[in-house]
Design an enzyme around this catalytic site. Structure first.
Site, mmCIF file in Angstrom:
data_model
loop_
_atom_site.group_PDB
_atom_site.id
_atom_site.type_symbol
_atom_site.label_atom_id
_atom_site.label_comp_id
_atom_site.label_asym_id
_atom_site.label_seq_id
_atom_site.Cartn_x
_atom_site.Cartn_y
_atom_site.Cartn_z
ATOM 1 N N LYS A 79 6.794 -1.880 -16.909
ATOM 2 C CA LYS A 79 6.385 -1.216 -18.150
ATOM 3 C C LYS A 79 6.646 0.273 -18.162
ATOM 4 O O LYS A 79 6.239 0.987 -17.254
ATOM 5 C CB LYS A 79 4.886 -1.441 -18.344
ATOM 6 C CG LYS A 79 4.568 -2.861 -18.695
ATOM 7 C CD LYS A 79 3.133 -2.985 -19.072
ATOM 8 C CE LYS A 79 2.878 -4.334 -19.701
ATOM 9 N NZ LYS A 79 1.478 -4.530 -19.971
ATOM 10 N N GLY A 85 2.442 -0.658 -5.402
ATOM 11 C CA GLY A 85 2.221 -1.989 -4.860
ATOM 12 C C GLY A 85 3.449 -2.873 -4.816
ATOM 13 O O GLY A 85 3.761 -3.458 -3.776
ATOM 14 N N GLY A 132 -1.999 3.478 -7.210
ATOM 15 C CA GLY A 132 -2.469 4.357 -8.291
ATOM 16 C C GLY A 132 -2.600 5.794 -7.836
ATOM 17 O O GLY A 132 -2.227 6.727 -8.565
ATOM 18 N N ARG A 164 -4.303 -2.081 6.058
ATOM 19 C CA ARG A 164 -5.202 -0.966 5.732
ATOM 20 C C ARG A 164 -6.146 -0.630 6.887
ATOM 21 O O ARG A 164 -6.513 0.528 7.053
ATOM 22 C CB ARG A 164 -6.012 -1.308 4.480
ATOM 23 C CG ARG A 164 -5.151 -1.218 3.240
ATOM 24 C CD ARG A 164 -5.964 -1.438 2.012
ATOM 25 N NE ARG A 164 -5.205 -1.036 0.851
ATOM 26 C CZ ARG A 164 -5.309 -1.594 -0.338
ATOM 27 N NH1 ARG A 164 -6.177 -2.579 -0.517
ATOM 28 N NH2 ARG A 164 -4.590 -1.173 -1.345
HETATM 29 P P1 AMP Z 1 5.101 -2.481 -12.232
HETATM 30 O O1 AMP Z 1 3.762 -3.005 -11.818
HETATM 31 O O2 AMP Z 1 5.121 -1.872 -13.600
HETATM 32 O O3 AMP Z 1 5.708 -1.596 -11.178
HETATM 33 O O4 AMP Z 1 6.039 -3.769 -12.367
HETATM 34 C C1 AMP Z 1 6.390 -4.597 -11.304
HETATM 35 C C2 AMP Z 1 6.909 -5.880 -11.883
HETATM 36 O O5 AMP Z 1 8.028 -5.613 -12.683
HETATM 37 C C3 AMP Z 1 7.379 -6.901 -10.854
HETATM 38 O O6 AMP Z 1 6.500 -7.985 -10.860
HETATM 39 C C4 AMP Z 1 8.772 -7.316 -11.340
HETATM 40 O O7 AMP Z 1 8.969 -8.711 -11.343
HETATM 41 C C5 AMP Z 1 8.783 -6.802 -12.769
HETATM 42 N N1 AMP Z 1 10.135 -6.531 -13.273
HETATM 43 C C6 AMP Z 1 11.082 -5.769 -12.734
HETATM 44 N N2 AMP Z 1 12.203 -5.814 -13.478
HETATM 45 C C7 AMP Z 1 11.972 -6.627 -14.518
HETATM 46 C C8 AMP Z 1 12.739 -7.087 -15.627
HETATM 47 N N3 AMP Z 1 14.004 -6.695 -15.801
HETATM 48 N N4 AMP Z 1 12.161 -7.924 -16.495
HETATM 49 C C9 AMP Z 1 10.886 -8.339 -16.316
HETATM 50 N N5 AMP Z 1 10.099 -7.940 -15.294
HETATM 51 C C10 AMP Z 1 10.634 -7.105 -14.403
#
Ligand code: AMP
Length: 394
Positions: free
Chosen positions: A196, A352, A375, A34
């Protein structure tokens, strides 16, 4: 307005940077990306006869906290800029005002963490007014906080009518997102992964108006698969979002956007580096298993879609990339996007976890643009005008 349109000579330039860098337990900077990202703006100001007064936040302190003091990063800033930096142990008040006033052409001052005052996060007008008294010109180069309506990003610019602009980093971020949203060459593809679906609903709704194809993978795919009647075993699922998932399927169909889901996935009983894995159909995962990465058939299918796209946005890993057994999908997707970029596609990577993944694979120089703001990038793609950008444009 661009920084290049301003006369910076003999001016005190207040620069909002994002120096919220990670530090270790000895308070040493562990990643200076950064700081490096704003070097171009700072150097430009100095080369054009200005004085740089750097303001930033660090962490989420509640009042003064030595561990989150910007004095901990002064040496690193000096190293990156190859210059002596003067640290001021406050960001407002008479002493700070005097130090700024007495500073000379070519000096760089780093003020103390803005968030030591609650007025920063509250978007307080009086706090912003006190900051405004420190400089003649305001530059925002902090994309990572542009989505926050804080005093130094959303309010402070109003005190600098006609003498405010985006720094080079901020304007590059805005241009990259603009290219994707409004000037992308077709076919346009988005790859949305991560854990999510709840955090990506708004983005998906906006992307449907922009792109030709959307690949939905990672943990968030399973809510969609369940909404279509699939058996997803123990995989991640947000049952309260089944209806929204169905709505997105419907909307995409109405707008002729192709949604692509994994067909086969790597499943396991648990998320661990020693657990054994199998390949299963995403629509038929055994009850005691969960899907943790995409399988070979899916990789083949997704790679073909990536290689025929001319504009690509990638946000979110397609598997649990932090664990070697479930890393291959994310790595191969990164490789396919890198290959498409090499062949002339415009690729934008942000969020991230996608950035952590490409850093882990040492592929962070293989894409057209990597966004520094998680974000902020997501909110831009949701179609929002960010408060920090609006305040510069107004
Ligand atoms: P996000 O912050 O919503 O972009 O989520 C990122 C996280 O999603 C990472 O830490 C990944 O390990 C997790 N992730 C990706 N695919 C899966 C999956 N099939 N099951 C559980 N966690 C996952």
């Amino acid at each position: 307005m661009l920084i290049t349109e301003l006369d910076l000579n003999d001016k005190k330039v207040l620069v909002r940077v994002d120096f919220n860098v990670p530090v270790d337990k000895n308070l040493g900077v562990t990643d200076n990306t950064r700081i490096k990202s704003s070097k171009k703006t700072i150097s430009y100001i100095l080369e054009n006869g200005g004085t740089c007064i750097l303001i930033s936040h660090m962490g989420r302190p509640k009042g003064y906290d030595e561990k989150q003091s910007l004095k901990n990063i002064v040496n690193e800033v000096g190293k990156v800029l190859n210059k002596e930096i003067t640290f001021i142990n406050d960001c407002i008040g008479d002493n700070t005002k005097r130090a700024c006033k007495e500073s000379k052409k070519g000096d760089v001052l780093l003020l103390e963490n803005l968030r030591f005052y609650s007025g920063e996060e509250d978007g307080d007008l009086e706090f912003a007014k006190s900051l405004s008294e420190l400089g003649d010109i305001y530059i925002n180069d902090a994309f990572g906080t542009a989505h926050r309506n804080h005093a130094s990003t959303g309010i402070l610019p109003s005190f600098f009518q006609g003498c405010k602009a985006m720094g080079f980093l901020l304007s590059r971020e805005v241009d990259a997102i603009e290219t994707f949203l409004n000037n992308g060459q077709k076919p346009i593809l988005s790859i949305i992964g991560g854990a999510k679906v709840s955090s990506k609903i708004e983005i998906l709704n906006n992307l449907i108006n922009v792109v030709d194809d959307i690949i939905i993978a990672g943990g968030m795919a399973y809510t969609f698969i369940k909404s279509m009647g699939g058996e997803i075993g123990n995989s991640l699922c947000e049952d309260e979002f089944l209806k929204q998932a169905k709505d997105i399927l419907f909307l995409a169909n109405r707008k002729n956007v192709n949604l692509h889901f994994p067909e086969d996935v790597i499943v396991s009983r648990e998320i661990s580096k020693t657990s054994s894995t199998e390949v299963a159909s995403i629509y038929n995962i055994p009850t005691h298993m969960e899907g943790l990465d995409i399988g070979p058939k899916t990789l083949n299918k997704f790679s073909k879609i990536i290689l025929r796209s001319n504009t690509i946005l990638w946000n979110g890993p397609v598997g649990v990339f932090e664990i070697p057994n479930f890393q291959n999908g994310t790595k191969q997707i990164a490789s396919a996007i890198a290959k498409a970029t090499e062949c002339g596609a415009f690729s934008l990577v942000g969020g991230g976890d996608s950035i952590s993944a490409i850093k882990l694979f040492r592929m962070d120089d293989k894409f057209s643009y990597i966004s520094t703001g998680g974000g902020a990038m997501l909110e831009s793609i949701e179609g929002k005008v960010l408060p920090g950008i609006k305040a510069i444009l107004n």
